[in-house]
Write an enzyme that holds these catalytic residues in place. Structure first.
Site: not given
Ligand code: OAD
Length: 397
Positions: A129, A160, A163, A202
């Site tokens: 991302h 920028c 530019c 995570g």
């Molecule tokens: P999420 O916020 O969807 O998920 C976070 C996960 O981390 C959840 O399943 C929690 O249960 C878990 N969690 C929380 N605390 C934790 C800890 N201490 N140790 C381990 N796990 C823990 O985040 P992502 O899966 O990264 O996209 O989300 C994916 C994408 O959705 C992001 O990159 C973003 C968002 O929309 C964009 O911005 C394009």
């Protein structure tokens, strides 16, 4: 699927399989940075907990809004940056760096844009991302660095430096295509040569390019492990679901993957990155598990003196974990913290280093000046010098 709770140890059969692993592919999401104080998107306390706030954030951070109202997108990015201003890598990030140091082949696919994996020292990273540490010119494509403090303060789209045209974040916004070069790298690293272990931590694993590598690894009989306090879409697929914090499970996995053995410890390097010749005092003479405590301590100290803070931390952390005597546990933990202070200093994080040093100093004060052959005053002086020589970002900005 075997489900393990945080208060349990790694199951024996998983530990056994981890010992044979030679290549690791890790997939991370916002949860690995949760312990560094950055809010997740989903899950308990996540940004999308409040559906209205979630919707507003998604809309502001979309490709369409960037075109229509770039100031709004930059303000929303600034808000994200503000909560990450003082965020520093945590044990989960450092555990992955340790694995990369020790394992033959390692790749880290992350959805995080916070740059904490890179700050901790991870090298082979696919930040699918993108990153908030850089911005791209919408006209001349010049890439410029983005100081977190500047990003946090933006009320309007910045221009920028080359530019003057509006910059865009070097990150994938909602509704935008993923970069094809990074998708190709995912294919290379996870499909063409599937790692022995695929470790997913995570992340709510909602996206097919995140679930896909885990499902493929499982189909190909590789070891698959999830670390997350909550069940996710990928939980039913994995061999082992470790329920709990990444900061707790990933160091355990790192230790199990790279048992404390001399052969696994990379040869210390000088400050130009050149391996030091064999026989350098700080090299472990034998498998440290079999080492008497005194020699392991000497080794840990020698590494610290040589500036190999990361390796020194590993040594003291292992001693700490192995220590049976309750009265000494805080002592070994304080030595591990001193090494962490050194790591922070070497990475230019002087405030973080100073804070950790002071905590360790307080703990060591409970013990005699010389304890287990460690001369407290000398050691504290050494780390103090390291910390004092690190740049202080608060002064330079
Ligand atoms: P999420 O916020 O969807 O998920 C976070 C996960 O981390 C959840 O399943 C929690 O249960 C878990 N969690 C929380 N605390 C934790 C800890 N201490 N140790 C381990 N796990 C823990 O985040 P992502 O899966 O990264 O996209 O989300 C994916 C994408 O959705 C992001 O990159 C973003 C968002 O929309 C964009 O911005 C394009």
């Amino acid at each position: 699927m075997v489900v393990m709770r945080e208060d349990a140890e790694l199951p024996g059969d998983l530990r056994e399989r981890l010992r044979t692993v030679r290549s690791v592919g890790t997939i991370t999401g916002a949860g690995v940075s949760a312990e560094s104080g950055i809010r997740t998107y989903r899950g308990t306390g996540g940004l999308y907990d409040d559906p209205e706030e979630g919707e507003r954030t998604v809309e502001a951070l979309s490709g369409a809004t960037l075109v229509r109202d770039p100031d709004r997108t930059w303000r929303a990015l600034g808000q994200l940056a503000r909560q990450a201003l003082d965020a520093r890598p945590g044990p989960a990030h450092y555990a992955l760096v340790a694995i990369e140091h020790r394992i033959e082949r390692f790749v880290l696919l992350t959805q995080n844009v916070d740059g904490l994996h890179q700050a901790a020292g991870s090298r082979n990273v696919i930040d699918i991302h993108g990153s908030l540490d850089t911005a791209l010119c919408t006209r001349c494509a010049t890439r410029s660095r983005l100081a977190r403090r500047d990003l946090a303060a933006f009320e309007r789209a910045p221009g920028c430096p080359a530019c003057g045209a509006p910059l865009r974040p070097d990150a994938v916004l909602f509704g935008e295509m993923l970069p094809s070069d990074k998708l190709r790298r995912i294919h290379e690293e996870f499909a063409r040569q599937t790692p022995d272990l695929v470790l997913v931590a995570g992340t709510s694993a909602l996206f097919p390019y995140i679930r896909g590598p885990v499902e493929l690894a499982r189909r190909r009989g590789r070891l698959t492990v999830e670390v997350n306090p909550e069940p996710t879409d990928v939980s039913p697929v994995v061999d082992h679901a470790l329920r709990g914090r990444a900061g707790l499970w990933l160091p355990r996995i790192s230790h199990a993957l790279t048992p404390f053995a001399a052969a696994a410890i990379p040869r210390p390097r000088d400050r130009f990155g050149r391996p030091l010749p064999a026989g350098t005092p700080s090299e472990l003479p034998a498998a440290p598990d079999a080492l008497p405590l005194g020699e392991a301590v000497e080794h840990g100290l020698a590494l610290l003196v040589d500036g190999h803070c990361f390796e020194s931390h590993e040594v003291f952390e292992r001693i700490w974990r192995a220590e049976a005597a309750e009265k000494d546990r805080r002592f070994w933990r304080a030595l591990a913290q001193l090494a962490v202070a050194g790591c922070h200093a070497q990475r230019g994080n002087r405030p973080g280093a100073a804070a950790v040093l002071e905590r360790a100093r307080g703990e060591l004060g409970r013990y005699p000046e010389r304890h287990h052959g460690v001369a407290r005053g000398e050691l504290l002086d050494l780390v103090h010098r390291l910390v004092a020589s690190a740049p202080d970002p608060r002064r330079s900005s």
